[in-house]
Scaffold this motif. Structure first.
Motif, short mmCIF file in Angstrom:
data_model
loop_
_atom_site.label_atom_id
_atom_site.label_comp_id
_atom_site.label_asym_id
_atom_site.label_seq_id
_atom_site.Cartn_x
_atom_site.Cartn_y
_atom_site.Cartn_z
N CYS A 146 -3.48 -17.85 -28.09
CA CYS A 146 -4.87 -16.65 -27.95
C CYS A 146 -5.85 -18.75 -28.76
O CYS A 146 -6.47 -17.96 -28.65
CB CYS A 146 -5.39 -16.25 -28.69
SG CYS A 146 -4.50 -14.52 -27.55
N SER A 155 -8.64 -13.23 -24.51
CA SER A 155 -8.25 -12.48 -25.16
C SER A 155 -9.78 -12.03 -25.94
O SER A 155 -9.63 -11.23 -26.25
CB SER A 155 -7.77 -13.50 -26.91
OG SER A 155 -7.61 -12.60 -27.80
N LEU A 156 -10.82 -12.49 -26.18
CA LEU A 156 -11.88 -12.49 -26.18
C LEU A 156 -12.95 -11.57 -25.50
O LEU A 156 -13.25 -11.11 -25.48
CB LEU A 156 -13.35 -13.94 -26.70
CG LEU A 156 -13.55 -14.22 -27.09
CD1 LEU A 156 -14.71 -15.31 -27.44
CD2 LEU A 156 -14.76 -13.17 -28.78
N GLU A 157 -12.57 -11.73 -23.70
CA GLU A 157 -13.25 -10.90 -22.75
C GLU A 157 -12.13 -9.35 -22.76
O GLU A 157 -12.15 -8.60 -22.42
CB GLU A 157 -12.93 -11.41 -21.46
CG GLU A 157 -13.70 -12.67 -21.34
CD GLU A 157 -13.65 -13.17 -20.54
OE1 GLU A 157 -12.76 -13.01 -19.14
OE2 GLU A 157 -14.44 -13.82 -19.70
N GLY A 158 -11.17 -9.63 -23.79
CA GLY A 158 -10.47 -7.83 -24.21
C GLY A 158 -9.46 -7.99 -23.09
O GLY A 158 -8.64 -6.83 -22.84
N LYS A 159 -9.28 -8.75 -23.19
CA LYS A 159 -7.70 -8.36 -22.06
C LYS A 159 -6.33 -8.94 -22.52
O LYS A 159 -6.45 -9.39 -23.61
CB LYS A 159 -7.66 -9.47 -20.87
CG LYS A 159 -8.95 -9.24 -19.82
CD LYS A 159 -9.01 -10.30 -18.87
CE LYS A 159 -10.95 -10.30 -18.58
NZ LYS A 159 -10.87 -11.52 -17.32
N THR A 160 -5.35 -9.53 -22.25
CA THR A 160 -4.46 -9.94 -23.11
C THR A 160 -4.62 -11.12 -22.89
O THR A 160 -5.19 -12.33 -21.77
CB THR A 160 -2.96 -9.88 -22.14
OG1 THR A 160 -3.09 -9.85 -21.20
CG2 THR A 160 -2.76 -8.47 -21.76
N GLY A 161 -3.72 -12.09 -23.75
CA GLY A 161 -4.51 -13.73 -24.14
C GLY A 161 -3.27 -14.63 -22.99
O GLY A 161 -3.52 -15.31 -23.68
N LYS A 162 -3.45 -14.10 -22.41
CA LYS A 162 -2.74 -15.21 -20.93
C LYS A 162 -4.06 -16.32 -20.31
O LYS A 162 -4.96 -15.49 -19.10
CB LYS A 162 -2.40 -14.47 -19.53
CG LYS A 162 -1.07 -13.73 -19.98
CD LYS A 162 -0.75 -12.69 -19.06
CE LYS A 162 0.02 -11.84 -19.56
NZ LYS A 162 1.28 -11.01 -18.67
N CYS A 319 3.69 -16.59 -23.59
CA CYS A 319 3.19 -15.30 -22.91
C CYS A 319 3.14 -14.51 -22.31
O CYS A 319 3.49 -13.35 -21.80
CB CYS A 319 1.52 -15.06 -22.56
SG CYS A 319 0.78 -16.62 -20.80
#
Lengths: 398, 293
Positions: A146, A155-162, A319
């Motif tokens: 991230c 990650s900021l958007e609320g998903k896994t940080g891929k 990731c």
């Protein structure tokens, strides 16, 4: 801090970006991309979507601890920088993504943000300049990936940080699909000082194209491990002798140095004797400045185990999205584990090198490159040590 | 019917072949191979300190275990909702802060950690910040219901990030950094000292439920190596001796020094200051009306 910020904001985006371009500031997060140029990529005539500045405070590169110093001791420098950099890139709000492990730093920043809002320095009509600017803190959860700009946005958007593929670049489609620029804490925090003192003043430090000051974090086998802000293009030897009390056991006890956080290749002593600490000089020397996290190894170090531990780090932090990185980092880790014990064949050193070339450049994000470079550096600089260990194990002497 | 039968035979053949391979017997018609020791769990996510990313029901952590947010947590949830755009995507950004709120709510140890007064006495926080807690399955469902997103979205985030503890840990979660800058400064010696003192191996919890020891990746305090993070606090500049004292003080609720455990001040070196001896030179701010384009 916050001295005449209103006047600086009223200068307008073009003048701010021009000043940063004049200063020659290069990104302090590891890539060293010219900041003025990067900030000028943001759309200038966009009216339908909000624009965002995202500050990358996910300082997870092994060896790096410079951003925590800015955040826990000088948080207002960062917040003022957010406002000024945000003005420069015509942003409406800033999100500071701080790593989850920096619990104290996050608490300090929350408090500083509250203070800034209370004093009218941020929020509606920030500093009385007429610009509305919000700054929000977002805590991460413990993932090195991230720190990669698109991984951070995910990650900021609320998903896994891929991470995402680039293009499209964040300046066109970033956070929530809006134009975004992701910058490092140090780059943002130095921008108010550049505006106040002048881009020419900043360019007066360091060599051409490598201007300004940098926070160096020197760790490892030195007598005085320290985080210090020094001029760019200082020689490595002077940096270690002046600020760190020298290498443990004297300069001749030095085995190697990783000059910029674990993602850059290690430099053997012969290179360290006269190399300068800046982006171009280190690139010529076969390494890189990265985040200027200097890790010093003396002759007592088991260098194969040290770099082997780094392969563990990258395998763990991968990731898992793209095959070369997910499989390659695990594969390199397994080979390095055996090489630490000497349970390998001599041909496998070249095989390991080839695997790292297959990972480097073939991945979605730069973690593949970052995982490949330490291994390449080890083989380039310390192949005799690896081979000696293998041969000893084969001869039964280990 | 004919094709189903032949498909069944084909599958049987494959299964038999696999059985031979996993038993280390050479597949028919090929030279003898060494037994395949390929681990099924080779992917990075599973190799993480959290173990499996699959949820296993345990007493106290099932779908039906009741979970409610406390009024203090509700205030925090409201605050986080204001930070992000009021769109479905923006609400998903709240998953991470909400998971932290859950962990903060379930932190049992915070009140017992007393920070010694020191120059940086503000190292202590009034409220737990989340690293001493954990996230039960029911809480993940509560978050999904609150945000109107799917449960899988919350599961994804909770399993991706290493700091969200999906199993209950001991009261004090000792996270030891063993990445290379700490490793060359003796992190594994510290681990050995902790393991010997507590009588557990890395990854385990003490029988009295007080301490859990895990090895984590770089914690970002490399100039103060070696160091650990216990719940929300960093304890740096450790030696095998002072880490034992530290753990005993934590267990007994005695005051502990947060940050460097020796005489160092933050990231200043043990030999002291080498820069910033005086005020900065030059005018603090130039004439801003002269700024050129």
């Amino acid at each position: 801090d916050w001295y005449r910020t209103k006047d600086i904001v009223l200068l307008g985006p073009d003048k701010i970006v021009a000043e940063v371009k004049r200063s020659g500031l290069r990104g302090r997060g590891g890539a060293g991309f010219p900041s003025g140029l990067k900030w000028s990529f943001m759309p200038k005539n966009n009216t339908d979507k909000p624009q965002y500045l995202v500050v990358n405070a996910d300082e997870s590169e092994p060896g790096t601890c410079k951003d925590r110093e800015i955040m826990r001791h000088d948080p207002h420098k960062l917040l003022e920088g957010c406002l000024i950099a945000g003005t420069g890139m015509r942003a409406d709000a800033a999100y500071i993504y701080i790593r989850g492990e920096f619990v104290y730093e996050a608490a300090v920043l929350e408090k500083a943000i509250a203070e800034a809002y209370a004093a009218g320095l941020l929020g509606k009509n920030a500093c009385g300049s007429g610009k509305d600017f919000d700054v929000y803190l977002h805590r991460g959860g413990g993932a090195y990936i991230c720190g990669e700009e698109t991984g951070l946005l995910e990650s900021l958007e609320g998903k896994t940080g891929k991470p995402r593929l680039k293009p499209p670049f964040p300046a066109n489609a970033g956070l929530y699909g809006c134009p975004t620029t992701v910058t490092n804490v140090e780059t943002v925090a130095v921008s108010p000082t550049i505006m106040r003192r002048g881009g020419d003043w900043f360019a007066g430090f360091g060599r051409k194209n490598n201007s300004g000051t940098k926070l160096f974090c020197i760790s490892g086998h030195v007598n005085n491990p320290i985080t210090v802000e020094e001029e760019m293009s200082i020689s490595l030897r002077e940096l270690l002798e002046k600020h760190c009390g020298g290498v443990r056991g004297g300069w001749d006890n030095l085995l190697g140095v990783i000059p910029g956080g674990s993602s850059v290749p290690i430099m053997p002593k012969a290179t360290c004797d006269d190399v300068l600490m800046d982006f171009d000089a280190l690139k010529e020397a076969g390494s890189g400045l990265g985040t200027a996290a200097v890790t010093v190894f003396d002759k007592s170090t088991d260098i194969v185990a040290a770099i082997g531990r780094l392969t563990h780090f990258y395998a763990h932090e991968s990731c898992g999205q793209c095959t070369p990185c997910r499989e390659g980092t695990t594969w390199m880790r397994k080979i390095m584990d055996r090489m630490v014990k000497g349970e390998a064949k001599l041909e496998e050193v070249d095989m390991l090198m080839e695997i790292s070339y297959q990972i480097e450049g073939h991945t979605i994000c730069a973690l593949g490159d970052a995982a490949a470079w330490p291994v390449q550096g080890l083989i380039r600089a310390f192949r005799p040590q690896i081979e000696e260990r293998i041969m000893k194990a084969q001869a039964g002497k280990l | 019917p004919g094709s189903t039968l032949s498909r069944w035979f084909a599958m049987l053949h494959v299964v038999r072949g696999l059985a031979r391979v996993s038993a280390g017997i050479a597949p028919r018609g090929r030279a003898l191979m060494p037994p395949m020791t390929r681990a099924l769990r080779a992917t990075p996510a599973l190799a993480a300190g959290q173990g499996s990313h699959i949820h296993r029901d345990e007493p106290g952590n099932t779908e039906d275990t009741p979970f409610e947010f406390t009024p203090e947590s509700e205030k925090k949830l409201e605050m986080y909702l204001q930070r992000y755009p009021d769109t479905p995507q923006g609400r998903m950004s709240c998953i991470m802060p909400f998971l932290w709120v859950v962990q903060q709510q379930l932190d049992q140890a915070h009140a017992t950690i007393k920070a010694k007064p020191s120059m940086d006495s503000y190292y202590a926080f009034d409220a737990p910040q989340g690293s001493g807690g954990w996230v039960p399955l029911a809480a993940m469902h509560a978050i999904a219901d609150r945000l109107g997103c799917s449960r899988m979205a919350v599961y994804e985030v909770a399993t991706f990030f290493t700091m969200y503890n999906r199993k209950r840990n001991g009261k004090f979660h000792i996270q030891l950094c063993a990445t290379t800058p700490c490793m060359v400064c003796g992190a594994y010696d510290i681990m050995a000292a902790i393991e010997k003192h507590l009588g557990i191996k890395c990854g385990e919890t003490t029988p009295d439920g007080l301490f859990t020891l895990t090895e984590v990746e770089c914690l970002g305090a490399c100039v103060n190596a070696p160091m650990i993070q216990v719940n929300d606090y960093f304890f740096e500049d450790l030696t095998p001796a002072n880490v034992v004292t530290l753990l005993d003080n934590l267990r007994d609720g005695k005051p502990v020094k947060i940050g460097p455990q020796n005489e160092r001040v933050n990231s200043l070196g043990p030999q002291g200051r080498t820069s910033l001896f005086g005020e900065p030179r030059g005018p603090y701010c130039r004439d801003l009306s002269q700024v050129a384009d």
